[in-house]
Design an enzyme around this catalytic site. Structure first.
Site, PDB file in Angstrom:
ATOM      1  N   GLY A 183      22.559  81.931 -39.097  1.00 53.42           N
ATOM      2  CA  GLY A 183      21.862  82.393 -37.890  1.00 53.42           C
ATOM      3  C   GLY A 183      21.302  81.281 -37.038  1.00 53.42           C
ATOM      4  N   GLY A 187      14.493  96.677 -44.167  1.00 47.17           N
ATOM      5  CA  GLY A 187      15.546  96.312 -43.211  1.00 47.17           C
ATOM      6  C   GLY A 187      16.223  94.997 -43.532  1.00 47.17           C
ATOM      7  CD  GLU A 220      24.708  96.153 -43.210  1.00 46.59           C
ATOM      8  OE1 GLU A 220      25.540  97.057 -43.317  1.00 46.59           O
ATOM      9  OE2 GLU A 220      24.817  95.182 -42.455  1.00 46.59           O
ATOM     10  CE  LYS A 267      26.316  84.854 -43.410  1.00 52.12           C
ATOM     11  NZ  LYS A 267      25.064  85.406 -43.940  1.00 52.12           N
TER      12      LYS A 267
HETATM   13  N1  LIG Z   1      21.828  90.417 -36.169  1.00 48.59           N
HETATM   14  C1  LIG Z   1      21.759  89.221 -36.769  1.00 48.59           C
HETATM   15  O1  LIG Z   1      20.717  88.803 -37.297  1.00 48.59           O
HETATM   16  C2  LIG Z   1      22.964  88.318 -36.775  1.00 48.59           C
HETATM   17  C3  LIG Z   1      22.856  87.036 -37.351  1.00 48.59           C
HETATM   18  C4  LIG Z   1      23.969  86.189 -37.332  1.00 48.59           C
HETATM   19  C5  LIG Z   1      25.145  86.630 -36.768  1.00 48.59           C
HETATM   20  N2  LIG Z   1      25.233  87.897 -36.257  1.00 48.59           N
HETATM   21  C6  LIG Z   1      26.499  88.322 -35.673  1.00 48.59           C
HETATM   22  O2  LIG Z   1      26.321  88.591 -34.300  1.00 48.59           O
HETATM   23  C7  LIG Z   1      27.231  89.608 -33.877  1.00 48.59           C
HETATM   24  C8  LIG Z   1      26.439  90.736 -33.226  1.00 48.59           C
HETATM   25  O3  LIG Z   1      25.529  91.231 -34.170  1.00 48.59           O
HETATM   26  P1  LIG Z   1      24.391  92.282 -33.766  1.00 48.59           P
HETATM   27  O4  LIG Z   1      23.431  92.304 -34.899  1.00 48.59           O
HETATM   28  O5  LIG Z   1      23.916  92.010 -32.416  1.00 48.59           O
HETATM   29  O6  LIG Z   1      25.241  93.636 -33.782  1.00 48.59           O
HETATM   30  P2  LIG Z   1      24.859  95.009 -33.070  1.00 48.59           P
HETATM   31  O7  LIG Z   1      23.386  95.131 -32.944  1.00 48.59           O
HETATM   32  O8  LIG Z   1      25.599  96.074 -33.812  1.00 48.59           O
HETATM   33  O9  LIG Z   1      25.464  94.863 -31.615  1.00 48.59           O
HETATM   34  C9  LIG Z   1      26.824  94.980 -31.317  1.00 48.59           C
HETATM   35  C10 LIG Z   1      26.933  95.514 -29.907  1.00 48.59           C
HETATM   36  O10 LIG Z   1      28.304  95.500 -29.528  1.00 48.59           O
HETATM   37  C11 LIG Z   1      28.640  96.789 -29.018  1.00 48.59           C
HETATM   38  N3  LIG Z   1      30.047  97.032 -29.335  1.00 48.59           N
HETATM   39  C12 LIG Z   1      30.578  97.207 -30.541  1.00 48.59           C
HETATM   40  N4  LIG Z   1      31.901  97.395 -30.441  1.00 48.59           N
HETATM   41  C13 LIG Z   1      32.193  97.328 -29.134  1.00 48.59           C
HETATM   42  C14 LIG Z   1      33.387  97.449 -28.383  1.00 48.59           C
HETATM   43  N5  LIG Z   1      34.552  97.671 -28.979  1.00 48.59           N
HETATM   44  N6  LIG Z   1      33.335  97.334 -27.052  1.00 48.59           N
HETATM   45  C15 LIG Z   1      32.144  97.125 -26.428  1.00 48.59           C
HETATM   46  N7  LIG Z   1      30.973  97.013 -27.074  1.00 48.59           N
HETATM   47  C16 LIG Z   1      31.002  97.106 -28.418  1.00 48.59           C
HETATM   48  C17 LIG Z   1      27.710  97.744 -29.731  1.00 48.59           C
HETATM   49  O11 LIG Z   1      27.579  98.935 -28.999  1.00 48.59           O
HETATM   50  P3  LIG Z   1      26.903 100.249 -29.635  1.00 48.59           P
HETATM   51  O12 LIG Z   1      25.464 100.169 -29.236  1.00 48.59           O
HETATM   52  O13 LIG Z   1      27.650 101.362 -29.032  1.00 48.59           O
HETATM   53  O14 LIG Z   1      27.096 100.175 -31.128  1.00 48.59           O
HETATM   54  C18 LIG Z   1      26.423  96.947 -29.774  1.00 48.59           C
HETATM   55  O15 LIG Z   1      25.684  97.087 -28.600  1.00 48.59           O
HETATM   56  C19 LIG Z   1      27.988  90.037 -35.136  1.00 48.59           C
HETATM   57  O16 LIG Z   1      29.191  89.334 -35.212  1.00 48.59           O
HETATM   58  C20 LIG Z   1      27.046  89.612 -36.264  1.00 48.59           C
HETATM   59  O17 LIG Z   1      27.711  89.369 -37.474  1.00 48.59           O
HETATM   60  C21 LIG Z   1      24.159  88.746 -36.232  1.00 48.59           C
END
Ligand SMILES: NC(=O)c1ccc[n+]([C@@H]2O[C@H](COP(=O)([O-])OP(=O)(O)OC[C@H]3O[C@@H](n4cnc5c(N)ncnc54)[C@H](OP(=O)(O)O)[C@@H]3O)[C@@H](O)[C@H]2O)c1
Length: 458
Positions: free
Chosen positions: A167, A220, A223, A238
């Protein structure tokens, strides 16, 4: 015109024309007539796909920052209407049409939807169209990183993925730039915050694994289905990315052995403490000649070591280099804001590269190696047995048959005789030498649970 304050490089049209002769000249002229309210036309234009936890935090930083060198032009999300925010400047285009973003005049596409499909198609489409990409997508880079780096290099643009591991901890940028002058041979880390939270809770409260997992889920940190975390799938993806960036080695995540933390019991922390140790999920990769020794899973580590001191859901990465020696990177491995910082830092780096006409990634070469989990290490073997005379003698006999040396035997007094836990530690030996002995032990009639076998990292 100033393009980036940090590097004090000029956003000289000549530079950009050299970097992308056609497309950049096209996009520069397209945007010239639409100078932004919140950014200058000379700014590097960025389009965001995925307005979730991280995407939203990235947009906040970009919109709140007084820095005019990055200008957010598009926010793309499925069913985008419900995502609109009043704090986003009115000239940012909200869309659910990914293709419109790929056809736009953005210089950089930020992919933050996660998963493999359609993220892979989006990233490839952006690179083929001459746009650089910043992503936090661990799955995508673990599986397709080498190809995407190659595609980016051939298109003279960049793909950066600093947020995909640990992250907000800037370990990947360090590997790709700050340490690329060294010859790294080892990387080890606590890469999964969920496992670290659970293990450190069992350690501190001596609660059962199931209770620690429930607590992590309630807070949280885990999952509902935490299998990817607990069984090592997340961490080995990773590790594959770290091996790519730091060891320049292509690693298919599934080729790395992953061991689960589900079998860890509170009593293991009692026995580990007797060895002045604790237990952490460690991901490690050591490059020796043309073999990459790699493993993910719970390990016994000294309590006063860097790994032993990592609590809660923090991440730690240690690197070992031929010239620079050992380095440590510690911090928040997840969370919208820390991850967004990593994404925005990547954006600034890409913007500087494009301004300097150095789109090509000099560190994009990658080689292959044989993947092995056959580490030579001391071992911790924990048994749960129905108590009866001669148990230690039978186990010692099997170990002797396989030329394995016992270092110590530990048994707490006063335990339940129907499921008595005790531990044997072994002097260093290869995994491959230990394995046949473990197979033989698994058939013993007094065992009430499979033997837990953990490497001891000194
Ligand atoms: N969260 C963390 O702490 C963290 C840390 C390191 C890396 N990451 C990485 O960062 C990335 C994003 O994570 P996140 O936690 O932000 O995920 P998230 O909260 O699930 O956000 C994903 C977003 O993308 C949208 N989406 C999904 N599929 C789509 C599509 N086909 N077309 C258009 N929009 C789409 C989703 O819409 P909906 O609202 O409709 O679902 C949501 O708004 C991932 O690759 C994750 O592994 C996250």
């Amino acid at each position: 015109m100033q393009f980036t304050r940090r590097a004090s490089r000029t956003y000289d049209k000549e530079f950009l024309l050299r970097a992308r002769p056609n497309r950049l000249s096209e996009t520069s002229s397209k945007s010239a007539g639409s100078a932004s309210k919140h950014g200058e036309s000379s700014a590097c234009r960025v389009a965001l796909i995925g307005f979730g936890t991280v995407g939203r935090a990235v947009a906040k930083i970009l919109c709140e920052s007084g820095d005019r060198t990055l200008r957010l032009t598009h926010i793309c999300n499925r069913n985008v209407e419900r995502k609109k925010q009043p704090w986003v400047p009115s000239d940012v285009v909200w869309t659910d049409d990914v293709q419109a973003v790929l056809n736009s005049d953005a210089h950089i596409v930020i992919e933050l939807i996660g998963g493999l499909s359609p993220a892979e198609q989006i990233v490839r489409g952006a690179l083929k169209g001459g746009k650089s990409v910043v992503t936090a997508n661990k799955q995508l880079i673990a599986r397709h990183g080498p190809d995407l780096l190659q595609l980016a290099a051939s298109q003279r643009c960049r793909v950066e993925f600093g947020a995909s591991v640990a992250g907000g901890v800037p370990v990947l940028p360090a590997l790709r730039t700050g340490l690329c002058g060294d010859r790294l041979h080892g990387i080890a880390g606590i890469l999964n915050g969920t496992c670290n939270y659970i293990l450190s809770r069992i350690e501190n409260a001596r609660i059962p694994f199931s209770e620690a997992l429930e607590e992590a889920q309630a807070r949280g940190y885990a999952e509902a289905d935490a299998s990817e975390d607990l069984d090592g799938g997340d961490a080995r993806a990773k590790l594959a990315i770290l091996a790519l960036a730091g060891l320049h080695t292509r690693v298919v995540p599934e080729s790395v052995r992953a061991r689960t933390i589900r079998a860890i019991d509170a009593v293991d922390f009692d026995y580990a403490a007797e060895l002045a140790c604790t237990i952490r999920q460690i991901s490690r990769a050591d490059l020796k000649d043309n073999t990459l020794f790699a493993d993910v899973g719970p390990c016994v580590v000294p309590t006063d070591s860097p790994f032993g001191r990592v609590q809660r859901n923090l991440n730690l990465v240690l690197t070992s280099g031929q010239y620079g020696g050992d380095m440590a990177f510690l911090g928040a491995g997840a969370g919208g804001d820390p991850t967004a910082v990593a994404v925005v830092s990547d954006l600034m780096f890409v913007a500087q590269s494009l301004a300097a006409g150095t789109g090509r990634d000099v560190a994009s070469y990658v080689s292959t190696a044989e993947i092995s989990s056959d580490f030579e290490t001391p071992w911790y073997l924990r048994f749960f047995v129905r108590d009866q005379p001669g148990i230690v003698a039978r186990l010692a006999g099997i170990l002797a048959e396989h030329h394995l040396n016992i270092d110590s035997v530990l048994q707490k007094p006063g335990c339940d005789k129907a499921a008595l836990p005790f531990v044997i530690t072994l002097e260093p030996c290869r995994d491959s030498s230990l394995h046949p002995a473990l197979e033989k032990m698994s058939g013993l009639d007094f065992a009430v649970r499979p033997c837990l076998c953990l490497p001891i990292l000194r």
